[in-house]
Design an enzyme around this catalytic site. Structure first.
Site, short mmCIF file in Angstrom:
data_model
loop_
_atom_site.label_atom_id
_atom_site.label_comp_id
_atom_site.label_asym_id
_atom_site.label_seq_id
_atom_site.Cartn_x
_atom_site.Cartn_y
_atom_site.Cartn_z
N GLU A 11 40.64 -3.43 35.83
CA GLU A 11 41.74 -3.02 36.63
C GLU A 11 41.19 -1.55 37.71
OE1 GLU A 11 44.87 -2.86 36.53
OE2 GLU A 11 45.70 -4.54 35.37
N ASP A 39 50.06 2.04 40.43
CA ASP A 39 49.21 2.02 39.13
C ASP A 39 48.57 3.35 39.11
OD1 ASP A 39 50.90 0.22 37.89
OD2 ASP A 39 49.64 -1.51 39.67
#
Length: 148
Positions: free
Chosen positions: A53, A71
């Site tokens: 991520e 995000d």
């Protein structure tokens, strides 16, 4: 004067970059914060998730034009569902947190929000990167040699 300008730029770049954890440093930190085995999720799976991520970067951000969300942080927690950035239309803010709090070098709040995410029915499957890179794979390499 030129030296001061260069020094200022260097300090600014360090501040913008944030903390990029070393692999074992992050493993020890996540273990200390109660992530190993949380909701049945191994520390190695959390480490794999964080690697894919954010590459262990606390200041990572990624804009999603489709729903105009972003995000944030080491776990790339989304502003549509989990945090408030003041810009995402229809945001839920289920973690009751500012998205900027997820960008801090101290990842305590990011961990608390990640724990909230996995309490939902999707669990760790809420993260696309985990499904693509970690699910049903040997993830032991992410904690190997860390003594955790």
């Amino acid at each position: 004067m030129k030296v001061l300008v260069i020094l200022g730029l260097v300090l600014l770049s360090v501040m913008v970059q944030g903390k990029v954890f070393e692999r074992c440093e992050l493993a020890r930190t996540l273990k200390r914060l109660g992530m190993d085995g949380y909701r049945g999720i191994s520390l190695a799976n959390w480490m794999c998730l964080a690697k894919w991520e954010s590459d262990y970067n606390t200041r990572a951000t990624n804009y999603n034009p489709g729903d105009q969300s972003t995000d944030y942080g080491i776990f790339q927690i989304n502003s549509h569902y989990w945090c408030n950035n003041g810009r995402t239309p229809g945001a839920v803010n289920a973690c009751h947190i500012s998205c900027n709090a997820l960008l801090q070098d101290d990842i305590t709040q990011a961990v608390a929000c990640a724990k909230r995410v996995v309490r939902d029915p999707q669990g760790i499957r809420a993260w696309v990167a985990w499904k693509a890179h970690c699910q049903n794979r040997d993830v032991s390499q992410y904690v190997q040699g860390c003594g955790v």
